[in-house]
Design an enzyme around this catalytic site. Structure first.
Site, PDB file in Angstrom:
ATOM      1  N   SER A  11       0.068   0.372   1.142  1.00  0.00           N
ATOM      2  CA  SER A  11       1.426   0.416   1.613  1.00  0.00           C
ATOM      3  C   SER A  11       1.147   1.675   0.077  1.00  0.00           C
ATOM      4  O   SER A  11       2.083   2.063  -0.133  1.00  0.00           O
ATOM      5  CB  SER A  11       1.431  -0.885   0.287  1.00  0.00           C
ATOM      6  OG  SER A  11       1.365  -1.591   1.223  1.00  0.00           O
TER       7      SER A  11
ATOM      8  N   HIS B 180       2.009   4.159   7.896  1.00  0.00           N
ATOM      9  CA  HIS B 180       2.341   2.765   6.410  1.00  0.00           C
ATOM     10  C   HIS B 180       3.425   2.194   7.748  1.00  0.00           C
ATOM     11  O   HIS B 180       4.863   2.207   7.631  1.00  0.00           O
ATOM     12  CB  HIS B 180       3.035   2.937   5.510  1.00  0.00           C
ATOM     13  CG  HIS B 180       3.836   2.249   4.640  1.00  0.00           C
ATOM     14  ND1 HIS B 180       4.380   2.479   3.825  1.00  0.00           N
ATOM     15  CD2 HIS B 180       3.481   0.991   4.332  1.00  0.00           C
ATOM     16  CE1 HIS B 180       4.924   1.441   3.311  1.00  0.00           C
ATOM     17  NE2 HIS B 180       4.067   0.554   3.584  1.00  0.00           N
TER      18      HIS B 180
ATOM     19  N   GLU C 124       6.669   5.013   7.910  1.00  0.00           N
ATOM     20  CA  GLU C 124       5.428   6.417   7.537  1.00  0.00           C
ATOM     21  C   GLU C 124       4.474   6.986   8.502  1.00  0.00           C
ATOM     22  O   GLU C 124       3.602   6.299   8.093  1.00  0.00           O
ATOM     23  CB  GLU C 124       5.877   6.228   6.251  1.00  0.00           C
ATOM     24  CG  GLU C 124       6.704   5.978   5.082  1.00  0.00           C
ATOM     25  CD  GLU C 124       7.077   5.379   3.687  1.00  0.00           C
ATOM     26  OE1 GLU C 124       7.030   6.417   2.808  1.00  0.00           O
ATOM     27  OE2 GLU C 124       6.324   5.165   3.622  1.00  0.00           O
TER      28      GLU C 124
ATOM     29  N   ASN D 203       8.211   3.158  -0.450  1.00  0.00           N
ATOM     30  CA  ASN D 203       7.445   1.961  -1.719  1.00  0.00           C
ATOM     31  C   ASN D 203       8.131   1.952  -3.038  1.00  0.00           C
ATOM     32  O   ASN D 203       7.898   1.848  -3.894  1.00  0.00           O
ATOM     33  CB  ASN D 203       6.096   1.265  -1.525  1.00  0.00           C
ATOM     34  CG  ASN D 203       6.131   0.845  -0.744  1.00  0.00           C
ATOM     35  OD1 ASN D 203       6.771   0.030  -0.383  1.00  0.00           O
ATOM     36  ND2 ASN D 203       4.603   0.268   0.180  1.00  0.00           N
TER      37      ASN D 203
END
Ligand SMILES: NC(=O)c1ccc[n+]([C@@H]2O[C@H](COP(=O)([O-])OP(=O)(O)OC[C@H]3O[C@@H](n4cnc5c(N)ncnc54)[C@H](O)[C@@H]3O)[C@@H](O)[C@H]2O)c1
Length: 295
Positions: free
Chosen positions: A116, A137, A149, A188
């Site tokens: 993450s 991701h 991602e 994130n």
């Protein structure tokens, strides 16, 4: 048939394994814990059943399930075309795993991390072939979320980066290219800023999780609010992620309140425990924490 090794069969790894199998890949789903593999088996079967009932599966649940092999070691790394690591969010564990995977997998096999926050440049340190290390991701719940991602490390080759983009498309997901691997990547960092503020507002008694979630859904068009997302991902995972973020210099994006650590101590781990910011019935229906016991 191309094959994929997924390392870690928890919330994310089981979802990643499932969507790879749905896309026609042969999947080796690996975990060090037998109970994690047992849970992954039943989660995947449940999820495939739900997708089929909604007409969202191309092949039968049985056909998809049979493409997945559940394993306790990494030996299949030598046979696969892709490796995706989805084990715990701790730097040391990922460094150790990537050192081992780099040794086992053919140098042409891309090694992706579903981390993450941890930049692939950092994770690639223990490998001899950092040009094949990248970030993929995924977002949870993986079978339902369309975004991945794709993160380019400093040494990721342009060819591996583009293969990552194509691989994500082959899963029926939409890639977002992250050209520079800063901690937390793009999504994130933005989510964490909002989540930190949301947690502090609850901890200070300004608003309830339910009201903040409704507000973000109706006021900003979020599909679900931040506390629904946190419960789905697991509050114990959120604590580990917070520690890793602080270690990566992202302390300004982490709440310093004791709210979530205390909830974890009380067994309120989120959806998987039937209680977190919300309560959950055995059928998975979400209820406000303050309402009557789940029926
Ligand atoms: N939870 C989320 O919403 C979310 C979203 C995107 C990315 N991620 C990232 O995905 C990764 C996994 O998160 P999760 O939520 O699935 O965690 P999880 O705790 O549900 O699963 C992690 C699994 O890894 C296994 N594991 C631990 N050490 C291992 C090893 N050496 N080899 C193989 N397996 C090992 C554990 O037994 C566990 O089953 C983390 O890096 C996390 O940051 C999580």
């Amino acid at each position: 048939m191309e094959s994929v090794l997924v390392v870690g069969a928890g919330y994310m790894g089981s979802g990643i394994g499932q969507v790879c199998a749905q896309a026609g890949y042969k999947v080796y789903l690996m975990d060090i814990k037998a109970e994690a593999l047992d849970r992954a088996r039943s989660e995947i079967q449940w999820s495939l059943g739900r997708l089929e009932s909604k007409g969202l599966l191309k092949d039968s649940p049985q056909t998809v399930f049979e493409r997945i092999i559940f394993e306790r070691d990494l030996s299949s790394a030598a046979r696969v075309q892709w490796v995706i690591e989805a084990a715990l969010e701790t730097v040391d564990l990922k460094l150790e795993l990537f050192g081992e995977l780099d040794h086992l997998a053919s140098p042409e096999t891309p090694l992706a991390s579903n981390s993450s926050f941890i930049p692939p440049t950092h994770i690639a340190q223990t490998t001899k072939h950092p040009e094949r290390v990248l970030g993929l991701h995924f977002f949870g719940p993986v079978p339902l979320m369309g975004l991945v991602e794709v993160i380019k490390g400093e040494k990721t080759s342009p060819e591996v980066f583009e293969r990552g983009v194509d691989f994500v498309k082959s899963l029926g997901k939409t890639p977002v290219r992250v050209q520079k691997d800063i901690p937390g990547f793009v999504m994130n960092r933005i989510f964490s800023a909002a989540f930190k503020e949301a947690v502090d507002l609850v901890a200070n008694g300004v608003a309830t999780p339910e009201d903040i979630d409704v507000g973000m859904e109706l006021g900003y068009g979020w599909n679900v609010g931040p506390f629904v997302i946190a419960d789905n991902s697991g509050l114990d995972t959120q604590v580990i992620i917070g520690q890793t973020m602080a270690a990566l210099g992202l302390d300004n994006l982490v709440s310093h309140s004791d709210l979530i650590p205390q909830m974890v101590k009380d067994g309120r781990l989120g959806r998987k425990a039937g209680k977190g910011f919300y309560r959950y019935t055995p059928e998975g229906k979400r209820l406000p924490w303050g309402s009557d016991s789940p029926k």
